[in-house]
Enzyme design. Sequence first.
Site, PDB file in Angstrom:
ATOM      1  N   LYS A 202       6.202 -40.860 -17.932  1.00  0.00           N
ATOM      2  CA  LYS A 202       6.949 -39.603 -17.834  1.00  0.00           C
ATOM      3  C   LYS A 202       8.273 -39.776 -18.574  1.00  0.00           C
ATOM      4  O   LYS A 202       8.980 -40.757 -18.372  1.00  0.00           O
ATOM      5  CB  LYS A 202       7.218 -39.256 -16.362  1.00  0.00           C
ATOM      6  N   HIS A 243       8.913 -33.854 -19.434  1.00  0.00           N
ATOM      7  CA  HIS A 243       9.688 -32.722 -18.924  1.00  0.00           C
ATOM      8  C   HIS A 243      10.334 -32.064 -20.136  1.00  0.00           C
ATOM      9  O   HIS A 243      11.116 -32.697 -20.855  1.00  0.00           O
ATOM     10  CB  HIS A 243      10.765 -33.207 -17.957  1.00  0.00           C
ATOM     11  N   HIS A 263       6.361 -27.856 -17.697  1.00  0.00           N
ATOM     12  CA  HIS A 263       7.153 -26.625 -17.615  1.00  0.00           C
ATOM     13  C   HIS A 263       6.977 -25.759 -18.872  1.00  0.00           C
ATOM     14  O   HIS A 263       6.414 -24.688 -18.790  1.00  0.00           O
ATOM     15  CB  HIS A 263       8.633 -26.904 -17.332  1.00  0.00           C
ATOM     16  N   ASP A 331       5.286 -29.529  -9.228  1.00  0.00           N
ATOM     17  CA  ASP A 331       6.623 -30.129  -9.169  1.00  0.00           C
ATOM     18  C   ASP A 331       7.098 -30.273  -7.732  1.00  0.00           C
ATOM     19  O   ASP A 331       8.310 -30.304  -7.471  1.00  0.00           O
ATOM     20  CB  ASP A 331       7.635 -29.320  -9.986  1.00  0.00           C
TER      21      ASP A 331
END
Length: 419
Positions: A202, A243, A263, A331
């Site tokens: 991530k 992200h 997102h 999330d």
Amino acid sequence: MPRERRPQPPIHLRAARLLDIDKGEIVAPGSLLVVDERIAEVAPVSVPDDAVLIDLGDVTLLPGLMDMEVNLLLGGPDHRSPLNPVQDDPAVRTLRAVTNARRTLRAGFTTVRNLGLFVQTGGLLLDVAMKKAVDLGWIDGPRVVPAGHAITPTGGHLDPTMFQAFAPHIMPLTVEEGIANGVAEVRKAVRYQIKHGARVIKVCASNGVMSHTGPAGAQQYSNEELRAIADEAHRAGLKVAAHCMGDEAIRNAIEAGIDCIEHGSLASDETLDLMIERGTFLVATTYLADGMDTSRAAPELQAKAAEVFPRSRATISKAIAKGVKVACGTDAPAIPHGKNAKELLALVERGMTPLQALRAATTVAADLIDVTDRGRLESGLLADVIAVPGDPLADIGVIEDVRFVMKGGKVFRNDAEAE
């Protein structure tokens, strides 16, 4: 001498209906023969004499659902306390995760990606420990695809000292804990996560709504750093989730080889087209725009949310209409653990059919994490099975009313037994 494990008898699951996720059809009645941890047969013609019958009645059997963005180590009844990042030691944080994992599993989510711890742990990868504990049967929880620590620059969106605007030298963090600057450090950070058990990487590629450091979507890692992160992960056979909210940052992340955008709130039409061209996944977390509680956030963050969330809803609707590969992700705990199914309702609100939303949480999610052993109710696959009342293709809302959960042939919830 170790005690020999006794084989479990087969299980005959019976219900009024079953969803064939590939055909998009409800099959009646629904019947599965489960042997050990796998589905042995769908609609079995004959059942072994020693099979245990579980008759669930007027419900529909579905594949276990998957949430592609959670953080089990955060959240809980007191998760709003601004002091959690400095009050919770690794042991407390891990115990939080035990409760959150059980709640998530009972909500029908049998697999999750845990996308990056962003707190001080001394370099311990707590979600890797969670995965081991779940796999060994020590605790009840979904299968975990762990990211270890999120990789972020100093002051970046996932630098935990940024969230509370801490003073200098409060809660110093290391490269091993994901704070990395420059190509050499980001390579080291990725290698550390992989060495200690991460199964996905991530990265924080852009600013966010809850960032104190600049506008939502501003790119935070350079293109060179993003390429280095993707290179390190891919050479080890791992995917990278970023992200990422701003259009330019999303485009640069895709060009750098990032596999999945989390997102994607401010993506342009051209960038969405690039995602389709490159096969990039989108984990939209779109229920956040409806359900995230920002009432205790700083006024400037509330203003940012008021601007970004409506634009995000429109972006996700466009992504769905264009055919971007959208996988379900919440999330959590940005929305509470155990409320994960609300993301499917939000996806339908944005333009998916109920079947598409269910696929986002099953077959598309399985593709994202490169597994072929789950996501469908088929012979030979893992017996990850849930049950809901009614017809989810007609009313996606029933997905919030999970009555039965089986993971790997073991029953973790059966409301019929309590009646």
